[in-house]
Design an enzyme around this catalytic site. Structure first.
Site, PDB file in Angstrom:
ATOM      1  N   GLU A   1      -3.922  -0.107   6.123  1.00 43.26           N
ATOM      2  CA  GLU A   1      -4.969   0.271   5.607  1.00 43.26           C
ATOM      3  C   GLU A   1      -6.177   0.508   7.463  1.00 43.26           C
ATOM      4  O   GLU A   1      -7.052  -0.139   7.382  1.00 43.26           O
ATOM      5  CB  GLU A   1      -5.806  -0.496   4.843  1.00 43.26           C
ATOM      6  CG  GLU A   1      -5.418  -0.548   3.544  1.00 43.26           C
ATOM      7  CD  GLU A   1      -6.766  -1.793   3.510  1.00 43.26           C
ATOM      8  OE1 GLU A   1      -6.749  -1.118   1.726  1.00 43.26           O
ATOM      9  OE2 GLU A   1      -6.611  -3.002   3.137  1.00 43.26           O
TER      10      GLU A   1
ATOM     11  N   GLU B   1      -2.074   1.732  -3.320  1.00 42.85           N
ATOM     12  CA  GLU B   1      -3.299   0.618  -3.829  1.00 42.85           C
ATOM     13  C   GLU B   1      -3.900   1.726  -4.103  1.00 42.85           C
ATOM     14  O   GLU B   1      -4.459   2.219  -3.445  1.00 42.85           O
ATOM     15  CB  GLU B   1      -3.086  -0.148  -2.752  1.00 42.85           C
ATOM     16  CG  GLU B   1      -1.941  -0.778  -2.206  1.00 42.85           C
ATOM     17  CD  GLU B   1      -3.509  -1.934  -1.135  1.00 42.85           C
ATOM     18  OE1 GLU B   1      -4.766  -2.372  -1.726  1.00 42.85           O
ATOM     19  OE2 GLU B   1      -2.896  -1.855   0.325  1.00 42.85           O
TER      20      GLU B   1
END
Length: 505
Positions: free
Chosen positions: A188, A394
């Site tokens: 991320e 995810e």
């Protein structure tokens, strides 16, 4: 007794669908080599925080700052229960599992000697996955910088991190690369730099966030982002020069990808959405694909945006074999003042730089299923960034931890998003995998043990941390095994009725 109960399987064989408008599909509609998996991370799953040579990471420090939190000290105890968990994965039919490697477990001082017990754990865990036919997908950095490096030079805002991260990556490639063919360097990257290097809110410190203007004091976000790109490129280039020919693996960077859509069809909202895409997508993607930052960022930030040297530009460009996408929510973007979905603790200055307002697209919560948002992300990347290979690393829905095992909203969410991924593939997106967050209930970065994303319930009050399958685990297993089809009719009410009172904790 099988961990996926026959009762769940019988009910799911009825055929489950959602109230969202998706076309019928099955597992067989996806490409044969498409990977379906689930995900976790070291700090959130392993536990054993002070065992067998592991030293504190910045996540340990931050999670223990307030209210006597135990953080991830025990978590799911995956360090000791990994064989049990891999068996659950195999029973579910997972083709791949995404995990991360704890830097401070493998190299306790951040650099220097390897911890032999940490090394053995990861070798054994990866072999266990392989022995059960599960493809390991390893993430090198999931927020857990060794605290010693944070104390020494401030972590990701210092260019020293590039050398140390590359050395850590070198150890991982050398020791695990024969069995790991899919590597993500940094998790991320976008939201990590935004949330944890803006406003002084940094992992590894117990100081509260500080306010900053849009002047030079707010450069940390962009400095951290710049060093993330350079560290990723350094590790990637090392892999390609030293290991790829023999190991034949692939390496990429992951980014948090909000679905972005104009709130109205006005020219102002459409322009605001394009600015948001430049900052939230182009910030990382344009250097990776084209070698430099978006013009919109250069114009807005001026000297606050770091500059790539010609050599650095060449190193970063083309350094990702794939892009990892972390996606949970879709938002609307407007040019008009509106309450933001992001709490004040998030980097307000970054969103001020965008010059747009981010508001929820869900009817009731941020995690209402809005699968068109993910489909839009994949289409935008396809059209704007040369259609790179993509893994959805995810995607999932939180619920209160001690809610029913009948997690129907999570099932609706997951199947809607899988349908969106299939639509994107049919439209030409080179998307190659989908990973549910998360395999088990974990220690969560926001919410601790009160909220969970897991397909398996973990009883954190039980000394043995018993795992129990939720409806989502049974649905995913049935989908992967080809025993159910997803059709476009709504039987959610029927499922809720069937499970009422039968699946309490």
């Amino acid at each position: 007794m099988k961990p996926l109960s026959l009762f769940f399987g019988f009910l799911l064989a009825i055929v489950l669908a959602t109230s969202y408008n998706i076309d019928a599909f099955t597992r067989n509609d996806f490409p044969e080599d498409f990977l379906f998996g689930a995900a976790t991370s070291a700090y959130q799953w392993e536990g054993a925080a002070d065992e067998e040579g592991r030293t504190p990471s910045v996540w340990d420090t931050t999670s223990h700052c307030y209210n006597g939190s135990i953080g991830g000290d025990i978590a799911c105890d995956g360090y000791h229960k990994y064989k049990e968990d891999v068996k659950l994965m195999a029973d579910m039919g997972l083709q791949a599992f995404r995990f991360s490697i704890s830097w401070s477990r493998l190299i306790p001082n951040g650099r220097g000697p390897i911890n032999p017990k940490g090394l053995l754990f990861y070798k054994n865990f990866i072999k266990e996955l392989r022995n059960h036919g599960i493809e390991p997908h390893a993430t090198l950095y999931h927020y857990d910088l060794p605290q010693s490096l944070e104390d020494e030079y401030g972590g990701w805002i210092n260019r020293k991190i590039i050398e140390d991260f590359t050395a850590f990556a070198d150890v991982c490639f050398r020791e695990f690369g024969e069995d790991v063919k899919l590597w993500t360097t940094i998790n991320e990257a976008t939201i990590f730099a935004i949330a944890y290097y803006g406003q002084g809110r940094r992992f590894g410190h117990c100081t509260p966030p500080t306010n900053c203007s849009t002047g030079n004091s707010c450069m940390d976000t962009y400095i951290a982002g710049h060093n993330i790109l350079l560290a990723h490129a350094s590790a990637s280039n090392l892999y390609k020069l030293k290991y790829k020919r023999k190991q034949r693996g692939f390496i990429g960077l992951s980014m948090f990808a909000l679905g972005l859509s104009p709130y109205t069809n006005s020219k102002e909202d459409e322009t605001a959405t394009e600015r948001a895409k430049a900052f939230l997508f182009g910030w990382m993607l344009k250097p990776l694909v084209f070698g430099d930052y978006p013009d919109e960022m250069k114009r807005t930030l001026g000297l606050r945006l770091p500059v790539f040297s010609e050599e650095e530009s060449e190193q970063v460009k083309g350094s990702s074999d794939f892009i990892g996408i972390i996606h949970y929510i879709t938002v609307y973007v407007t040019n008009q003042p509106a309450p933001s979905i992001f709490p004040s603790s998030t980097n307000e200055a970054f969103f001020a730089d965008i010059g747009a307002y981010i508001i929820s697209a869900g009817n009731y919560s941020l995690f209402d299923a809005t699968p068109w948002g993910l489909e839009g992300v994949l289409e935008y990347i396809k059209q704007s960034y040369n259609n790179p290979p993509i893994y959805i690393l995810e995607n999932g829905r939180p619920m209160k931890h001690d809610s029913m095992l009948q997690d129907t909203p999570r099932v609706e969410y997951i199947q809607a998003y899988i349908g969106a991924v299939l639509n994107a593939i049919k439209n030409g997106s080179d998307t190659r995998g989908y990973f549910v967050w998360s395999m088990l209930d974990l220690y969560e970065i926001d919410g601790g043990y009160k909220l969970s994303f897991g397909m398996y319930y973990v009883n954190f009050s039980d000394p043995g941390l018993k795992r129990s399958p939720k409806l989502s685990a049974s649905w995913y297993a049935s989908f992967l095994n080809g025993t159910i089809d997803v059709v476009s009719q709504d039987i959610t009410t029927q499922l809720q009725s069937n499970f009422s009172g039968s699946s309490s904790l």
